[in-house]
Write a protein that holds these residues in place. Structure first.
Motif, PDB file in Angstrom:
ATOM      1  N   LYS A  20       0.829  -1.216   0.000  1.00 16.35           N
ATOM      2  CA  LYS A  20       0.000   0.000   0.000  1.00 16.35           C
ATOM      3  C   LYS A  20       0.862   1.265   0.000  1.00 16.35           C
ATOM      4  O   LYS A  20       2.075   1.203   0.123  1.00 16.35           O
ATOM      5  N   CYS A  23       1.786   2.080   4.074  1.00 19.75           N
ATOM      6  CA  CYS A  23       2.136   1.005   5.017  1.00 19.75           C
ATOM      7  C   CYS A  23       2.580  -0.196   4.193  1.00 19.75           C
ATOM      8  O   CYS A  23       2.543  -0.157   2.962  1.00 19.75           O
ATOM      9  N   CYS A  25       1.203  -3.221   4.049  1.00 18.09           N
ATOM     10  CA  CYS A  25       0.171  -4.226   3.761  1.00 18.09           C
ATOM     11  C   CYS A  25       0.127  -4.537   2.271  1.00 18.09           C
ATOM     12  O   CYS A  25       0.370  -3.669   1.432  1.00 18.09           O
ATOM     13  N   THR A  37      -4.697  -5.597   6.330  1.00 16.31           N
ATOM     14  CA  THR A  37      -4.810  -4.349   7.110  1.00 16.31           C
ATOM     15  C   THR A  37      -3.785  -4.320   8.240  1.00 16.31           C
ATOM     16  O   THR A  37      -3.260  -5.358   8.643  1.00 16.31           O
ATOM     17  N   CYS A  38      -3.519  -3.108   8.733  1.00 16.88           N
ATOM     18  CA  CYS A  38      -2.617  -2.908   9.877  1.00 16.88           C
ATOM     19  C   CYS A  38      -3.052  -1.620  10.559  1.00 16.88           C
ATOM     20  O   CYS A  38      -3.917  -0.914  10.041  1.00 16.88           O
ATOM     21  N   CYS A  41      -3.221   1.567   8.044  1.00 16.23           N
ATOM     22  CA  CYS A  41      -4.316   1.742   7.091  1.00 16.23           C
ATOM     23  C   CYS A  41      -5.684   1.650   7.779  1.00 16.23           C
ATOM     24  O   CYS A  41      -6.696   1.992   7.182  1.00 16.23           O
TER      25      CYS A  41
HETATM   26 ZN    ZN Z   1      -1.721  -1.374   6.389  1.00 14.41          ZN
END
Ligand code: ZN
Ligand code: ADP
Ligand code: MG
Length: 478
Positions: A20, A23, A25, A37-38, A41
């Protein structure tokens, strides 16, 4: 009263990065909801974005391949709005300092070239996706998938230079082709990696000022873009004819009903309370870096098309079709390198091959008939083993069964009959069966000749060499 339509398109294209924009991901499409996801995000408090350099490189390629100049100084901005698919409550975008400016895309309408201006290209992050329960058997509920949140995008904003639904469609086709060639985006509309909003207004022919525009969203195919634009055109004219004025608003397209309808009133830039993103430093882009990126671009559709016309001496139209995607162009060039018959090969790719692929909804890379197979078939025509008509039947079978042309010809005994004795036998047989017609022909009714040729071809299951049939029939009757 005659009206003219004015269209400007906003295109969002997902950049082909592995991770992304802010980040690490994955951007992979089709994962279980919320797997990619993290905390970054998902917009958790206290996290910080880290900019993905690869996204910038691809965005620069998008700008340079559409003739934009690159701003040496770039800054991200926060675009604030509330929506459940936007966990931070703002989208990181660009505002007063976008990456690319003043570009253009060339299109051809009825053989005439027209340049469509690009106002700007900027980078931003994608939002998540809402899934409404109606489609999942739980009406009244909505679900959110943040896998798409933070996937890098470029937004490509055109000038209001388009004048018909057809021009809009052609512009999108060209733009998609450029982004595909430059390997910037997958441009897959079904997966949402290419999306388009259409701004449409109407004005009286000859009028200088633009009319009030509406913006239509939710257009997930080029055909729908064209239809929605044409629908808006008619709708706005009706309003003006009644003496009312068009309301500036955001509308949605319903592809089942073929209509647009109000979504919300139009927001203005100040509604978004843009301000510079404080968590990211401005980005300076050196001239050397721009040059390096420029040098790294492959041959683009427009250049390839011109080269095809020059080098292979094929018509503009053919060159246009064959360069729509890089894969088609590569397939064509491979075939011609194996068998230097540029126009014949072009005809077969445009006619037979692309038709079969379209029916199947397949790309040319998935074609069961490869360049080697196609040219082997075409050689059989030129050698006289197959008539052009038989070759089409063989081609269909090749496509369905993945067998080679020669295998099919041998198995089915389809080879063209070029042996004069064999044809003479059939001619004699037909003459015997049609004595009345032969008399008619001798008495001057020339049309009967065609009938007799038809009978002979039928008797030979279409395999007799037509030129030889004509000659031998004439000899025999005389
Ligand atoms: Zn993320
Ligand atoms: P917004 O965020 O308000 O949608 P953008 O600058 O992103 O503004 O996009 C505006 C788009 O609308 C551009 O593609 C522009 O060419 C187009 N546009 C602007 N005015 C008109 C008009 N009167 N008729 C048709 N299109 C218009
Ligand atoms: Mg807009």
């Amino acid at each position: 009263m005659n009206y003219e339509m004015v269209i400007g398109l906003e295109v969002h294209a997902q950049l082909k990065t592995q991770s992304k924009i802010f980040c690490s991901c994955s951007t992979e499409f089709g994962k279980p909801p919320n797997e990619n996801t993290c905390p970054v995000c998902l917009g958790m408090p206290g996290v910080l974005p880290v900019f993905n350099k690869k996204a910038l490189q691809l965005a620069m390629r998008a700008c340079l391949s559409t003739n934009c100049r690159i701003s040496p100084m770039n800054r991200f901005a926060r675009k604030n709005y509330f929506y459940p698919d936007l966990p931070k409550g703002y989208q990181i975008s660009q505002f007063e300092l976008p990456l690319g400016l003043d570009g253009y895309v060339s299109i051809r309408i009825n053989g005439t070239k027209k340049k469509i201006g690009l106002t700007r290209i900027h980078m931003e992050e994608d939002a998540g996706k809402l899934i409404h329960g109606e489609n999942l058997g739980s009406p009244g509920k909505s679900y959110v998938d943040f896998n798409r949140t933070g996937v890098p995008l470029v937004e490509i904003v055109s000038e209001p230079d388009l004048r018909s639904g057809e021009e809009a469609r052609e512009y999108l086709t060209q733009l998609k082709s450029i982004l595909d060639y430059a390997e910037v985006s997958d441009c897959n509309m079904e997966e949402g990696s290419l999306r388009c909003d259409a701004n449409v207004s109407v004005r009286k022919t000859g009028q200088k000022e633009f009319g009030i525009r509406t913006e239509t969203k939710n257009l997930n195919s080029f055909r729908f873009v064209q239809r929605a634009i044409e629908y808006e055109f008619d709708r706005q004219i009706k309003i003006l004819e009644q003496g009312d004025s068009v309301v500036q608003e955001t509308r949605l397209y319903d592809s089942n009903k073929g209509v647009t309808f109000t979504m919300r009133s139009k927001e203005e830039a100040h509604d978004y309370r843009y301000f510079p993103e404080p968590d990211l430093v401005p980005i300076e882009i050196s001239d050397e870096w721009v040059k390096e990126t420029m040098d790294g671009l492959p041959e683009l559709p427009e250049q390839k098309r011109e080269r095809f016309v020059q080098h292979y001496k094929i018509p503009e139209y053919d060159a246009g079709v064959l360069t729509t995607s890089r894969e088609i162009a590569d397939y064509y060039e491979k075939s011609v390198s194996l068998y230097p018959e540029p126009k014949l090969i072009s005809n077969w790719i445009m006619g037979e091959l692309l038709r079969e692929l379209k029916n199947d909804g397949q790309k040319i890379s998935a074609s069961p008939v490869k360049p080697e197979g196609l040219v082997a078939l075409l050689k059989l025509i030129n050698e006289g083993t197959l008539s052009a008509k038989m070759a089409k039947t063989v081609f269909e079978e090749m496509y369905q069964s993945s067998k080679s042309a020669i295998e099919i010809v041998n198995q089915k005994g389809l080879a063209q009959i070029t042996d004069p004795t064999a044809i003479e036998n059939i001619v004699d047989e037909i003459l015997k069966l049609n004595t009345v017609q032969v008399e008619q022909y001798k008495n001057g009714k020339e049309k009967v000749f065609g009938f007799l040729v038809g009978q002979i071809m039928k008797q030979s299951k279409g395999q007799a060499d037509p030129a030889l049939v004509n000659k031998l029939l004439k000899d025999r009757i005389n």
